[in-house]
Design an enzyme around this catalytic site. Structure first.
Site, short mmCIF file in Angstrom:
data_model
loop_
_atom_site.label_atom_id
_atom_site.label_comp_id
_atom_site.label_asym_id
_atom_site.label_seq_id
_atom_site.Cartn_x
_atom_site.Cartn_y
_atom_site.Cartn_z
N GLU A 92 0.82 -1.20 0.00
CA GLU A 92 0.00 0.00 0.00
C GLU A 92 0.85 1.25 0.00
O GLU A 92 1.96 1.25 0.52
CB GLU A 92 -0.79 0.08 1.30
CG GLU A 92 -1.67 -1.06 1.53
CD GLU A 92 -2.30 -0.99 2.90
OE1 GLU A 92 -2.66 0.12 3.33
OE2 GLU A 92 -2.41 -2.04 3.52
N CYS A 105 3.20 8.37 1.40
CA CYS A 105 3.65 7.44 2.43
C CYS A 105 3.86 6.10 1.74
O CYS A 105 2.92 5.53 1.18
CB CYS A 105 2.58 7.33 3.52
SG CYS A 105 2.93 6.04 4.73
N CYS A 112 5.64 -7.38 7.59
CA CYS A 112 6.62 -6.86 8.55
C CYS A 112 6.84 -7.94 9.61
O CYS A 112 5.93 -8.68 9.94
CB CYS A 112 6.06 -5.60 9.21
SG CYS A 112 7.21 -4.78 10.33
N CYS A 116 4.60 -5.53 16.24
CA CYS A 116 3.93 -4.58 17.15
C CYS A 116 2.46 -4.98 17.30
O CYS A 116 1.79 -5.27 16.31
CB CYS A 116 4.05 -3.15 16.63
SG CYS A 116 5.76 -2.60 16.48
N SER A 191 10.90 6.21 9.08
CA SER A 191 10.42 5.88 10.42
C SER A 191 10.86 4.48 10.81
O SER A 191 10.73 3.53 10.03
CB SER A 191 8.89 5.98 10.43
OG SER A 191 8.39 5.58 11.69
N LEU A 215 8.11 5.40 19.32
CA LEU A 215 8.39 5.18 20.73
C LEU A 215 7.19 4.51 21.40
O LEU A 215 7.30 3.43 21.96
CB LEU A 215 8.72 6.53 21.39
CG LEU A 215 9.58 6.50 22.63
CD1 LEU A 215 10.87 5.75 22.41
CD2 LEU A 215 9.87 7.93 23.09
N HIS A 216 6.06 5.17 21.35
CA HIS A 216 4.77 4.61 21.79
C HIS A 216 4.66 4.27 23.27
O HIS A 216 3.67 3.67 23.69
CB HIS A 216 4.39 3.37 20.98
CG HIS A 216 4.32 3.59 19.50
ND1 HIS A 216 3.88 4.77 18.93
CD2 HIS A 216 4.65 2.79 18.44
CE1 HIS A 216 3.93 4.66 17.62
NE2 HIS A 216 4.40 3.49 17.29
N ASN A 290 -5.28 4.27 15.32
CA ASN A 290 -6.28 3.89 14.33
C ASN A 290 -6.76 2.49 14.68
O ASN A 290 -5.94 1.59 14.87
CB ASN A 290 -5.65 3.85 12.93
CG ASN A 290 -5.64 5.22 12.29
OD1 ASN A 290 -6.65 5.89 12.19
ND2 ASN A 290 -4.45 5.63 11.87
N CYS A 333 -1.79 2.06 8.58
CA CYS A 333 -0.85 1.02 8.21
C CYS A 333 -1.44 -0.37 7.98
O CYS A 333 -1.93 -1.00 8.90
CB CYS A 333 0.17 0.90 9.34
SG CYS A 333 0.55 2.50 10.02
N1 SAH Z 1 8.25 0.10 10.96
C1 SAH Z 1 8.36 1.52 11.02
C2 SAH Z 1 7.52 2.28 10.00
C3 SAH Z 1 6.11 1.85 9.70
S1 SAH Z 1 4.75 2.26 10.69
C4 SAH Z 1 8.07 2.02 12.41
O1 SAH Z 1 7.74 1.23 13.26
O2 SAH Z 1 8.24 3.21 12.66
C5 SAH Z 1 4.52 3.99 10.75
C6 SAH Z 1 3.96 4.42 12.09
O3 SAH Z 1 2.58 4.05 12.28
C7 SAH Z 1 4.70 3.80 13.25
O4 SAH Z 1 4.93 4.76 14.23
C8 SAH Z 1 3.73 2.75 13.73
O5 SAH Z 1 3.99 2.35 15.03
C9 SAH Z 1 2.41 3.47 13.56
N2 SAH Z 1 1.24 2.61 13.60
C10 SAH Z 1 1.11 1.30 13.31
N3 SAH Z 1 -0.15 0.87 13.48
C11 SAH Z 1 -0.86 1.94 13.90
C12 SAH Z 1 -2.22 2.13 14.27
N4 SAH Z 1 -3.09 1.14 14.23
N5 SAH Z 1 -2.58 3.37 14.66
C13 SAH Z 1 -1.70 4.39 14.69
N6 SAH Z 1 -0.41 4.26 14.35
C14 SAH Z 1 0.01 3.05 13.98
#
Ligand code: SAH
Length: 343
Positions: A92, A105, A112, A116, A191, A215-216, A290, A333
Site C-alpha cells: 500500500e 507514504c 513486517c 507490534c 520511520s 516510541l509509543h 487507528n 498502516c
Molecule cells: N516500521 C516503522 C515504520 C512503519 S509504521 C516504524 O515502526 O516506525 C509507521 C507508524 O505508524 C509507526 O509509528 C507505527 O507504530 C504506527 N502505527 C502502526 N499501526 C498503527 C495504528 N493502528 N494506529 C496508529 N499508528 C500506527
C-alpha cells in the site's frame, strides 16, 4: 540472458548496463529520466533510435507495479493505493495533500516481522523485502495516476525500513537524483521502530534525511508489551542512540507515540515521557490509535489526547496531535492490504 530490470537501477548502475551492451554511457541519464516520468516501455522513449529501443527491449525491461485498487477520501484529497508486485504480493501507499506539498507514504516491505501488537502490518508477518525499484515505483505510479508532482516522502507504510537497509539507501539515491524525481533529502522521512545499529549507520550515510522513531511508550514495561523489539533494544539504549544521531546530524528527531486507550495514555505516562525526553532536540507526534479490528485495541479519546499533549507542551516538549487524513478510508498502516486478503 536474464533481462535487467532498469527500474531498480541507480544512474551509475544504468551507465554500467549501457556500457555492457555496447552503448554510450550518456544514454543512462536519458533513460533514467524517462523512467522517472512514468515510461512503461522503451517505445515511449522517443529520443532514442528505433534500433536502440529494440536492443533495450531485448536486454531489459521496466517492471512496473499494478494499481489494484484506489480509494479516494471524500474529505481531504487523500488517496490510498493497493499496488500489486510481479510475484503476486501487494503493498500500500497513501497520497496526501498538505499545504507544503504532496506527500506519499510508501511501504518498504511486503508485511513486517517486528510484531507490534497494535499494527495491522504485523498480522501476516514478513512476506519479503521490496526492491529499491518497487519502492521508487510507488512514487512514479502515483504521480502518473494523480497527475501531480510528489515533493515529500515518508517511509511509514508497511514494513520496517531498517530491516531492508541496503534497498532503502538505494531507493533514496534513486529518488534524490536530479535527472529523475529530484526529491530533496530533507523532504524524506524514514520511520523506524528502533533498530539501533542501523539508526547509527543511517545518521552517517544520509544525515540530511529526517528520522522518526516509533516510541509509543514512556518505559520498557509498557513498550515491551506492545513492541517486541524493545526486548532487543531497551529504551535507555534507544534514547541514547537518538541523542547520538541528533548530535551527528544536527537535526531534530520526531518521536511517534500512538495513544492507546488505557495502555500508554495516562497523565503519569505523559509525565514519565517528559522526564525521558527532556533536553532533547525532538518533536513528539501523538497519533490517536487507528482502530484495527484484529487487535482489540482502541484509540484514546480526543480530550484525553489533548490533556496528554498539554503536559508535554508545558514542559517545553514540542508536541502535535496528528491530523487524521483519510480516516474514512482505513488509511492506517496495512489496513487495505489486510482487507484485500479477506475479501
Ligand atoms: N516500521 C516503522 C515504520 C512503519 S509504521 C516504524 O515502526 O516506525 C509507521 C507508524 O505508524 C509507526 O509509528 C507505527 O507504530 C504506527 N502505527 C502502526 N499501526 C498503527 C495504528 N493502528 N494506529 C496508529 N499508528 C500506527
Amino acid at each position: 540472458m536474464m533481462k535487467k530490470n532498469l527500474m531498480d537501477m541507480t544512474i551509475k548502475e544504468l551507465e554500467l548496463f549501457f556500457i555492457n551492451i555496447g552503448e554510450q554511457k550518456f544514454r543512462a541519464k536519458q533513460v533514467f529520466g524517462w523512467i522517472a516520468k512514468g515510461a512503461c516501455s522503451f517505445d515511449e522513449m522517443t529520443d532514442l533510435s528505433k534500433g536502440l529501443r529494440l536492443k533495450l527491449a531485448e536486454n531489459a525491461d521496466i517492471q512496473k507495479l499494478v494499481i489494484l485498487r484506489m480509494q479516494p477520501s471524500q474529505k481531504d484529497g487523500t488517496r490510498k493505493y493497493l499496488m500489486g508486485l510481479p510475484d503476486g504480493n501487494s503493498i500500500e501507499c497513501v497520497f496526501m495533500k498538505y499545504k507544503f506539498g504532496n506527500t506519499l507514504c510508501i511501504s518498504s516491505q511486503a508485511g513486517c516481522r517486528m510484531g507490534c501488537s497494535f499494527c495491522a502490518s504485523a498480522i501476516g508477518g514478513l512476506s519479503r523485502n521490496l526492491t529499491a525499484g518497487e519502492m521508487v515505483d510507488q512514487i512514479i505510479s502515483t504521480e502518473r495516476d494523480t497527475g501531480e508532482k510528489i515533493s515529500n516522502i515518508v517511509v511509514m507504510g508497511t514494513g520496517e525500513p531498517f530491516d531492508n537497509y541496503e534497498n532503502l539507501l538505494k531507493f533514496i539515491e534513486i529518488v534524490h537524483a536530479k535527472e529523475g524525481l529530484n526529491i530533496g533529502l530533507r523532504n524524506i522521512t524514514v520511520s523506524t521502530c528502533g533498530l539501533i545499529p542501523k539508526m547509527k549507520e543511517f545518521a552517517m550515510d544520509v544525515p540530511q534525511v529526517n528520522l522518526a522513531v516509533s516510541l509509543h511508550a514512556p518505559n520498557d514495561k509498557i513498550r515491551g508489551v506492545i513492541m517486541p523489539i524493545s526486548k532487543r533494544y531497551p529504551m535507555d539504549d534507544l534514547l541514547s542512540a537518538c541523542r547520538q544521531c541528533i548530535e551527528r546530524t544536527g537535526r531534530r528527531i520526531t518521536f511517534e507515540y500512538a495513544l492507546i486507550k488505557g495502555t500508554n495514555d495516562s497523565e503519569r505516562n505523559a509525565e514519565e515521557l517528559v522526564s525521558r525526553l527532556r533536553g532533547m532536540n525532538c518533536h513528539v507526534n501523538l497519533i490517536p490509535l487507528n482502530r484495527v479490528e484484529e487487535t482489540g485495541l482502541a484509540g484514546t479519546e480526543h480530550t484525553v489526547a489533548e490533556r496528554f499533549k498539554l503536559i508535554l507542551d508545558k514542559k517545553g516538549i514540542q508536541t502535535t496531535i496528528r491530523r487524521e487524513l483519510g480516516s474514512d478510508i482505513d488509511a492506517a498502516c496495512g489496513q487495505l492490504r489486510l482487507k484485500n486478503g479477506r475479501d
